[in-house]
Motif scaffolding. Structure first.
Motif, PDB file in Angstrom:
ATOM      1  N   TYR A  24      50.549  26.700  10.874  1.00 30.83           N
ATOM      2  CA  TYR A  24      51.508  28.058  11.282  1.00 30.83           C
ATOM      3  C   TYR A  24      50.234  28.646  12.207  1.00 30.83           C
ATOM      4  CZ  TYR A  24      53.375  32.667  11.024  1.00 30.83           C
ATOM      5  OH  TYR A  24      54.338  33.529  11.357  1.00 30.83           O
ATOM      6  N   SER A  25      50.958  28.919  13.388  1.00 31.19           N
ATOM      7  CA  SER A  25      50.240  29.730  14.649  1.00 31.19           C
ATOM      8  C   SER A  25      50.355  31.083  14.199  1.00 31.19           C
ATOM      9  CB  SER A  25      50.726  29.374  16.066  1.00 31.19           C
ATOM     10  OG  SER A  25      52.054  29.555  16.093  1.00 31.19           O
ATOM     11  N   GLY A  26      49.265  31.832  14.195  1.00 29.34           N
ATOM     12  CA  GLY A  26      49.208  33.331  14.111  1.00 29.34           C
ATOM     13  C   GLY A  26      47.865  33.775  14.382  1.00 29.34           C
ATOM     14  N   PRO A  27      47.624  35.039  14.260  1.00 35.76           N
ATOM     15  CA  PRO A  27      46.432  35.606  14.625  1.00 35.76           C
ATOM     16  C   PRO A  27      45.232  34.955  14.260  1.00 35.76           C
ATOM     17  CG  PRO A  27      48.062  37.210  13.715  1.00 35.76           C
ATOM     18  CD  PRO A  27      48.362  35.962  13.546  1.00 35.76           C
ATOM     19  N   ASP A  28      44.191  35.144  15.191  1.00 32.67           N
ATOM     20  CA  ASP A  28      42.722  34.414  14.779  1.00 32.67           C
ATOM     21  C   ASP A  28      42.053  35.009  13.519  1.00 32.67           C
ATOM     22  OD1 ASP A  28      43.074  32.506  16.805  1.00 32.67           O
ATOM     23  OD2 ASP A  28      41.841  33.965  18.293  1.00 32.67           O
ATOM     24  N   TRP A  29      42.568  36.347  13.288  1.00 30.28           N
ATOM     25  CA  TRP A  29      41.785  37.095  12.125  1.00 30.28           C
ATOM     26  C   TRP A  29      42.600  36.625  10.643  1.00 30.28           C
ATOM     27  CZ3 TRP A  29      45.510  39.797   9.715  1.00 30.28           C
ATOM     28  CH2 TRP A  29      46.649  40.227  10.462  1.00 30.28           C
ATOM     29  N   MET A  30      43.488  35.941  10.892  1.00 29.57           N
ATOM     30  CA  MET A  30      44.290  35.760   9.509  1.00 29.57           C
ATOM     31  C   MET A  30      43.751  34.819   8.730  1.00 29.57           C
ATOM     32  SD  MET A  30      48.489  34.689   9.269  1.00 29.57           S
ATOM     33  CE  MET A  30      48.109  33.401  10.257  1.00 29.57           C
ATOM     34  N   SER A  31      43.345  35.002   7.628  1.00 31.50           N
ATOM     35  CA  SER A  31      42.928  33.986   6.615  1.00 31.50           C
ATOM     36  C   SER A  31      43.779  33.678   5.406  1.00 31.50           C
ATOM     37  CB  SER A  31      41.638  34.522   5.806  1.00 31.50           C
ATOM     38  OG  SER A  31      41.968  35.905   5.073  1.00 31.50           O
ATOM     39  N   TYR A  39      60.397  37.777   5.783  1.00 35.68           N
ATOM     40  CA  TYR A  39      59.137  38.232   6.170  1.00 35.68           C
ATOM     41  C   TYR A  39      58.109  37.138   6.201  1.00 35.68           C
ATOM     42  CZ  TYR A  39      61.566  42.598   5.255  1.00 35.68           C
ATOM     43  OH  TYR A  39      62.601  43.548   5.329  1.00 35.68           O
ATOM     44  N   VAL A  40      57.014  37.385   7.001  1.00 32.33           N
ATOM     45  CA  VAL A  40      55.737  36.875   6.960  1.00 32.33           C
ATOM     46  C   VAL A  40      54.621  37.908   6.542  1.00 32.33           C
ATOM     47  CG1 VAL A  40      53.979  35.444   8.197  1.00 32.33           C
ATOM     48  CG2 VAL A  40      56.456  35.159   8.477  1.00 32.33           C
ATOM     49  N   VAL A  41      53.712  37.803   5.747  1.00 33.14           N
ATOM     50  CA  VAL A  41      52.885  38.501   5.252  1.00 33.14           C
ATOM     51  C   VAL A  41      51.292  37.938   5.791  1.00 33.14           C
ATOM     52  CG1 VAL A  41      51.524  40.013   3.761  1.00 33.14           C
ATOM     53  CG2 VAL A  41      54.065  39.779   3.442  1.00 33.14           C
ATOM     54  N   MET A  42      50.579  38.369   6.719  1.00 40.85           N
ATOM     55  CA  MET A  42      49.246  38.117   7.185  1.00 40.85           C
ATOM     56  C   MET A  42      48.236  38.654   6.602  1.00 40.85           C
ATOM     57  SD  MET A  42      50.586  37.245  11.069  1.00 40.85           S
ATOM     58  CE  MET A  42      52.026  37.894  10.953  1.00 40.85           C
ATOM     59  N   ILE A  43      47.433  37.929   5.891  1.00 37.50           N
ATOM     60  CA  ILE A  43      46.073  38.846   5.234  1.00 37.50           C
ATOM     61  C   ILE A  43      44.763  38.244   5.857  1.00 37.50           C
ATOM     62  CG2 ILE A  43      45.259  39.195   3.023  1.00 37.50           C
ATOM     63  CD1 ILE A  43      47.950  38.453   1.767  1.00 37.50           C
ATOM     64  N   GLU A  44      43.880  39.233   5.946  1.00 36.42           N
ATOM     65  CA  GLU A  44      42.464  38.992   6.364  1.00 36.42           C
ATOM     66  C   GLU A  44      41.511  39.693   5.095  1.00 36.42           C
ATOM     67  OE1 GLU A  44      39.010  39.584   9.834  1.00 36.42           O
ATOM     68  OE2 GLU A  44      40.750  40.996   9.726  1.00 36.42           O
ATOM     69  N   GLU A  45      40.984  38.792   4.432  1.00 36.41           N
ATOM     70  CA  GLU A  45      40.180  39.352   3.374  1.00 36.41           C
ATOM     71  C   GLU A  45      38.916  39.858   3.773  1.00 36.41           C
ATOM     72  OE1 GLU A  45      41.234  35.832   2.918  1.00 36.41           O
ATOM     73  OE2 GLU A  45      42.807  36.184   1.429  1.00 36.41           O
ATOM     74  N   GLY A  46      38.424  39.423   4.898  1.00 31.94           N
ATOM     75  CA  GLY A  46      37.005  40.063   5.409  1.00 31.94           C
ATOM     76  C   GLY A  46      37.132  40.903   6.416  1.00 31.94           C
ATOM     77  N   GLY A  47      37.946  41.923   6.470  1.00 33.32           N
ATOM     78  CA  GLY A  47      38.259  42.767   7.717  1.00 33.32           C
ATOM     79  C   GLY A  47      37.104  43.876   7.663  1.00 33.32           C
ATOM     80  N   ARG A  48      36.703  44.282   8.886  1.00 31.14           N
ATOM     81  CA  ARG A  48      35.928  45.142   8.947  1.00 31.14           C
ATOM     82  C   ARG A  48      36.195  46.648   9.323  1.00 31.14           C
ATOM     83  NH1 ARG A  48      31.109  44.377   6.342  1.00 31.14           N
ATOM     84  NH2 ARG A  48      29.513  43.992   7.494  1.00 31.14           N
ATOM     85  N   MET A  59      49.293  42.438   7.567  1.00 32.14           N
ATOM     86  CA  MET A  59      50.242  42.685   8.507  1.00 32.14           C
ATOM     87  C   MET A  59      51.618  42.047   7.863  1.00 32.14           C
ATOM     88  SD  MET A  59      50.528  41.945  12.619  1.00 32.14           S
ATOM     89  CE  MET A  59      51.219  40.396  12.474  1.00 32.14           C
ATOM     90  N   VAL A  60      52.646  42.690   8.068  1.00 36.61           N
ATOM     91  CA  VAL A  60      54.058  42.436   7.597  1.00 36.61           C
ATOM     92  C   VAL A  60      54.839  42.082   8.925  1.00 36.61           C
ATOM     93  CG1 VAL A  60      55.837  42.685   6.239  1.00 36.61           C
ATOM     94  CG2 VAL A  60      53.644  43.316   5.522  1.00 36.61           C
ATOM     95  N   GLN A  61      55.495  40.999   9.088  1.00 39.76           N
ATOM     96  CA  GLN A  61      56.375  40.762  10.194  1.00 39.76           C
ATOM     97  C   GLN A  61      57.559  40.287   9.931  1.00 39.76           C
ATOM     98  OE1 GLN A  61      54.652  37.986  13.169  1.00 39.76           O
ATOM     99  NE2 GLN A  61      55.934  38.863  14.555  1.00 39.76           N
TER     100      GLN A  61
END
Length: 71
Positions: A24-31, A39-48, A59-61
């Motif tokens: 799946y191609s998504g944002p680089d920050w997505m873990s 919907y697609v829910v994209m999550i980053e666990e280590g966000g600063r 992020m929900v899209q």
């Protein structure tokens, strides 16, 4: 969306499934990412945050990139 497609979409909501990020191609920050019929829910666990605190970012899209109703 025509009425048949809308009817199918409303009757076929799935619980969602985790996406394989290698496929799946998504944002680089997505873990982690989850997807259902709408919907697609994209999550980053280590966000600063700006103050240096670690946070979970999500992020929900919608699949059609339209605004999310009542959001």
């Amino acid at each position: 969306m025509n009425t048949q497609a809308a009817k199918w979409a409303n009757n076929n909501r799935s619980q969602g499934r985790e996406l394989d990020l290698k496929e799946y191609s998504g944002p680089d920050w997505m873990s982690t990412a989850y997807k259902n019929n709408h919907y697609v829910v994209m999550i980053e666990e280590g966000g600063r945050m700006n103050n240096g605190v670690t946070a979970i970012k999500a992020m929900v899209q919608r699949h059609d990139d339209k605004p999310i109703p009542h959001h």
